[in-house]
Design an enzyme around this catalytic site. Structure first.
Site, PDB file in Angstrom:
ATOM      1  N   GLY A  55       0.771  -1.303   0.123  1.00 32.62           N
ATOM      2  CA  GLY A  55       0.029   0.076   0.028  1.00 32.62           C
ATOM      3  C   GLY A  55       1.038   1.344  -0.053  1.00 32.62           C
ATOM      4  NE  ARG A  91       5.853  -3.649  -4.474  1.00 33.84           N
ATOM      5  CZ  ARG A  91       4.344  -3.619  -4.137  1.00 33.84           C
ATOM      6  NH1 ARG A  91       3.932  -3.292  -2.992  1.00 33.84           N
ATOM      7  NH2 ARG A  91       3.559  -3.857  -5.079  1.00 33.84           N
ATOM      8  CG  ASP A 247      -0.255   1.970  -5.765  1.00 40.30           C
ATOM      9  OD1 ASP A 247       0.624   1.762  -4.912  1.00 40.30           O
ATOM     10  OD2 ASP A 247      -1.143   1.565  -6.189  1.00 40.30           O
ATOM     11  CE  LYS A 258      -2.042  -4.278  -6.674  1.00 33.36           C
ATOM     12  NZ  LYS A 258      -0.613  -4.663  -6.883  1.00 33.36           N
TER      13      LYS A 258
HETATM   14  O1  MRU Z   1       0.744  -4.128  -4.535  1.00 30.73           O
HETATM   15  P1  MRU Z   1      -0.012  -3.394  -3.375  1.00 30.73           P
HETATM   16  O2  MRU Z   1      -0.680  -3.921  -2.415  1.00 30.73           O
HETATM   17  O3  MRU Z   1       1.085  -2.549  -2.628  1.00 30.73           O
HETATM   18  O4  MRU Z   1      -0.947  -2.265  -4.115  1.00 30.73           O
HETATM   19  C1  MRU Z   1      -1.700  -1.401  -3.267  1.00 30.73           C
HETATM   20  C2  MRU Z   1      -2.731  -0.561  -4.233  1.00 30.73           C
HETATM   21  O5  MRU Z   1      -2.503  -0.712  -5.394  1.00 30.73           O
HETATM   22  C3  MRU Z   1      -3.462   0.509  -3.361  1.00 30.73           C
HETATM   23  O6  MRU Z   1      -4.779   0.454  -4.058  1.00 30.73           O
HETATM   24  C4  MRU Z   1      -2.746   1.864  -3.408  1.00 30.73           C
HETATM   25  O7  MRU Z   1      -1.356   1.598  -3.002  1.00 30.73           O
HETATM   26  C5  MRU Z   1      -3.312   2.676  -2.395  1.00 30.73           C
HETATM   27  S1  MRU Z   1      -3.260   2.172  -0.794  1.00 30.73           S
HETATM   28  C6  MRU Z   1      -3.948   3.269   0.059  1.00 30.73           C
END
Ligand code: MRU
Length: 366
Positions: A55, A91, A247, A258
């Site tokens: 996240g 990442r 993100d 995502k």
């Molecule tokens: O791969 P992840 O689980 O880190 O992806 C998370 C997401 O895409 C969330 O929707 C995004 O980071 C927003 S979190 C408030």
């Protein structure tokens, strides 16, 4: 009316002695609530790369602590730059990682070397607390949007407001409240009847494993659906709005989130369903405009697609193969929704259209 946070739990806390941070190991949820202590920058890097924490906002806050831990060993300029670049590479997509690390670097670089580690730790703690308040305010600004749609849709006893969400942009993905979930938690706490369609969110199932768990803990009515069900539900008028996290958002309002988010935006557009993005301004990247051309999309391991972890009837968490042995698999972890498909961005400073002028004006006041 102030509303209590949806959970007393926190996915990230500084250890009482200040020598580590303690995080929820999100790889084990919903089957087990377990914590991991991260006492070295290496442990933080691993936790981000292997998604013990995930996240965008939580990645940023955790990385800030990671850099503070690194500066305890060597706080000289060379180490500061090297550790920052190394943590940034854990990442590639969530801009909060670089945002938080750059804040720490800009804060400590002017300081005497001997004071940098403590200053970095204090700033990391401030970034974490700020995140909780930012998300609470996103909820406050998003709530009127939910109320307005509820009024127009005749929501009431027996007819909840149906919200669809993708991935987990809940308190587990932040330090508190969540982004996309914050208006939902505040609406629920204030008695607005609502129900959430939770996309499973293959291949790592953040919806099935994390969002469903969070909403269950908070008593928010929800239904888990296969990722491919959302369009059908919209066609049949069973979705009043979509709200997701992000993100990275570009200067012109392109939204990276995502994988699968773009498809939900297309379906929402085709069915006249409002598509909202909850965006802390820490996730806005004014240095890029064209999301498709400029945002680095993380490619994760094929095994996340060909295999799946789950709990057996005996309560054991095991990994099983989904595909024939040796099947090739691709695993882009994020996609980009063009600004034209975004109804509005819900930020801690208010609700704005996904347009460059509005975003630059929003940040001009910073
Ligand atoms: O791969 P992840 O689980 O880190 O992806 C998370 C997401 O895409 C969330 O929707 C995004 O980071 C927003 S979190 C408030």
């Amino acid at each position: 009316m102030s509303v209590a946070a949806p959970s007393a739990l926190r996915p990230l806390r500084a250890a009482p002695g200040g020598d580590a941070v303690v995080v929820i190991d999100q790889r084990l949820l919903p089957h087990r609530l377990a914590y991991e202590s991260l006492a070295t920058p290496e442990a933080v890097h691993h936790a981000i790369r292997d998604m013990v924490v995930r996240g965008a906002p939580l990645i940023g806050a955790t990385a800030a602590y990671g850099l503070a831990l690194a500066l305890r060993a060597d706080a000289g300029d060379a180490a500061l730059d090297a550790k920052t670049a190394w943590l940034k590479a854990a990442r590639p997509t969530a801009v909060n990682l670089a945002w938080a690390l750059d804040r720490v670097v800009n804060h400590v670089r002017p300081l005497p070397v001997a004071t940098r580690a403590a200053a970095a730790w204090a700033l990391a703690a401030a970034i974490a607390e700020e995140d909780v308040e930012v998300n609470r305010r996103i909820g406050e600004h998003g709530l009127p949007l939910l109320r307005d749609i509820a009024a127009r849709r005749g929501v009431g006893p027996g007819r909840p407001l149906n919200v669809l969400t993708h991935c987990n942009a809940g308190w587990l993905a932040t330090v508190g409240w969540g982004t996309a979930t914050s208006p939902v938690y505040q609406a629920h706490a204030q008695g607005l009847p609502l129900h959430v369609w939770v996309d499973e969110t293959r291949p790592r199932n953040q919806g099935a494993g994390l969002t469903a768990w969070e909403l269950g803990q908070a008593g928010v009515p929800h239904t888990l659906v296969a990722d491919n069900a959302g369009g059908h539900l919209m066609q049949h008028g069973q979705v009043d709005l979509v709200i997701v996290g992000c993100d990275r958002v570009t200067a012109r309002g392109d939204v990276c989130n995502k994988i699968g988010t773009y498809l939900k935006a297309l379906a929402a557009h085709d069915n006249g369903v409002p598509f909202f993005v909850a965006m802390p301004t820490s996730t806005l990247d004014l240095a890029v405009a064209d999301g498709l051309a400029e945002i680095p999309i993380e490619e994760r391991s094929a095994r996340e697609v060909t295999h799946l972890a789950g709990r057996t009837a005996a309560g054991k968490v095991v990994e099983v193969a989904l595909a024939p042995e040796g099947t090739n698999a691709a695993n882009p972890a994020f996609d980009v929704t063009p600004a034209r498909l975004v109804s509005a961005l819900i930020t801690e400073r208010g609700v704005v259209p996904a347009e460059e002028a509005a975003l630059r004006a929003l940040m001009a006041g910073a």
